[in-house]
Design a protein around this motif. Structure first.
Motif, PDB file in Angstrom:
ATOM      1  N   SER A  17     -12.438   9.095  -3.880  1.00 18.03           N
ATOM      2  CA  SER A  17     -13.583   8.792  -4.790  1.00 18.03           C
ATOM      3  C   SER A  17     -13.114   7.745  -5.840  1.00 18.03           C
ATOM      4  N   GLN A  18     -11.813   7.497  -6.138  1.00 17.94           N
ATOM      5  CA  GLN A  18     -11.558   6.390  -7.121  1.00 17.94           C
ATOM      6  C   GLN A  18     -11.641   5.131  -6.405  1.00 17.94           C
ATOM      7  N   VAL A  19     -11.257   5.067  -5.047  1.00 15.64           N
ATOM      8  CA  VAL A  19     -11.510   3.763  -4.314  1.00 15.64           C
ATOM      9  C   VAL A  19     -12.647   3.320  -4.371  1.00 15.64           C
ATOM     10  N   LEU A  20     -13.501   4.416  -3.916  1.00 14.18           N
ATOM     11  CA  LEU A  20     -15.259   4.139  -4.065  1.00 14.18           C
ATOM     12  C   LEU A  20     -15.810   3.446  -5.602  1.00 14.18           C
ATOM     13  N   VAL A  21     -15.140   4.242  -6.477  1.00  8.92           N
ATOM     14  CA  VAL A  21     -15.711   3.667  -7.810  1.00  8.92           C
ATOM     15  C   VAL A  21     -15.160   2.237  -7.974  1.00  8.92           C
ATOM     16  N   ALA A  22     -13.955   2.072  -7.535  1.00 10.88           N
ATOM     17  CA  ALA A  22     -13.453   0.638  -7.761  1.00 10.88           C
ATOM     18  C   ALA A  22     -14.465  -0.333  -6.956  1.00 10.88           C
ATOM     19  N   GLU A  37      -4.557  -3.033  -7.054  1.00  8.18           N
ATOM     20  CA  GLU A  37      -4.619  -3.512  -8.350  1.00  8.18           C
ATOM     21  C   GLU A  37      -5.475  -2.740  -9.323  1.00  8.18           C
ATOM     22  N   ARG A  38      -6.597  -2.673  -8.987  1.00 11.00           N
ATOM     23  CA  ARG A  38      -7.813  -1.873  -9.693  1.00 11.00           C
ATOM     24  C   ARG A  38      -7.482  -0.397 -10.089  1.00 11.00           C
ATOM     25  N   LEU A  39      -6.722  -0.031  -9.016  1.00  9.57           N
ATOM     26  CA  LEU A  39      -6.186   1.464  -9.151  1.00  9.57           C
ATOM     27  C   LEU A  39      -5.107   1.631  -9.861  1.00  9.57           C
ATOM     28  N   GLY A  40      -4.636   0.734 -10.483  1.00 12.19           N
ATOM     29  CA  GLY A  40      -3.315   0.639 -11.591  1.00 12.19           C
ATOM     30  C   GLY A  40      -2.045  -0.119 -10.808  1.00 12.19           C
ATOM     31  N   VAL A  48      -3.304   2.360   0.240  1.00 12.49           N
ATOM     32  CA  VAL A  48      -4.744   2.108  -0.021  1.00 12.49           C
ATOM     33  C   VAL A  48      -5.513   1.826   1.292  1.00 12.49           C
ATOM     34  N   ILE A  49      -4.664   0.858   2.218  1.00 17.19           N
ATOM     35  CA  ILE A  49      -5.282   0.647   3.443  1.00 17.19           C
ATOM     36  C   ILE A  49      -5.576   1.863   4.166  1.00 17.19           C
TER      37      ILE A  49
END
Length: 127
Positions: A17-22, A37-40, A48-49
């Motif tokens: 969900s966090q990846v989709l928001v980003a 980077e967007r996830l901190g 991430v991959i």
């Protein structure tokens, strides 16, 4: 990441969900590094991959070759991802009707009314 979050284990699907928001906040197709980077920047690149690859398998993102790597674009939002998960669970059951019946009878009245309204809208759209 805040100290209190470091020791906390994320719930299933939370990273997705966090990846989709980003990705939805992205100016267009973005690299894995951009998402990281967007996830901190606290998640490993390989993590991430892995998340992006899982989202690709679920149909929630697309990827295009860009040089030697890929850029990623969302095809589903958080609600769409939840719907994909629900369909996958339903597809894995042998008695779909029983699963759906159990789901519907377990809904609170307000959710049942929303579902009825959505089904009616879908029916009208088909006509």
């Amino acid at each position: 990441m805040r100290d209190q979050e470091r020791g906390r284990r994320r719930g299933q699907g939370e990273l997705e969900s966090q990846v989709l928001v980003a990705l939805h906040e992205a100016p267009g197709p973005v690299s894995t590094t951009w998402v990281q980077e967007r996830l901190g920047g606290t998640l490993a690149y390989t993590t991430v991959i892995t998340i992006l690859t899982r989202l690709l398998a679920k149909g929630a993102v697309t990827r295009e070759k860009a040089g030697r790597s890929f850029v990623w674009t969302p095809t589903a939002d958080e609600a769409g991802l939840a719907a994909l998960r629900m369909r996958r669970v339903l597809d894995g059951e042998s008695d779909r009707e029983a699963v759906l019946a159990s789901f519907v009878t377990g809904l609170p009245p307000q959710d049942e009314q929303v579902l009825r309204s959505l089904l009616e809208q879908a029916r009208e759209a088909e006509e």
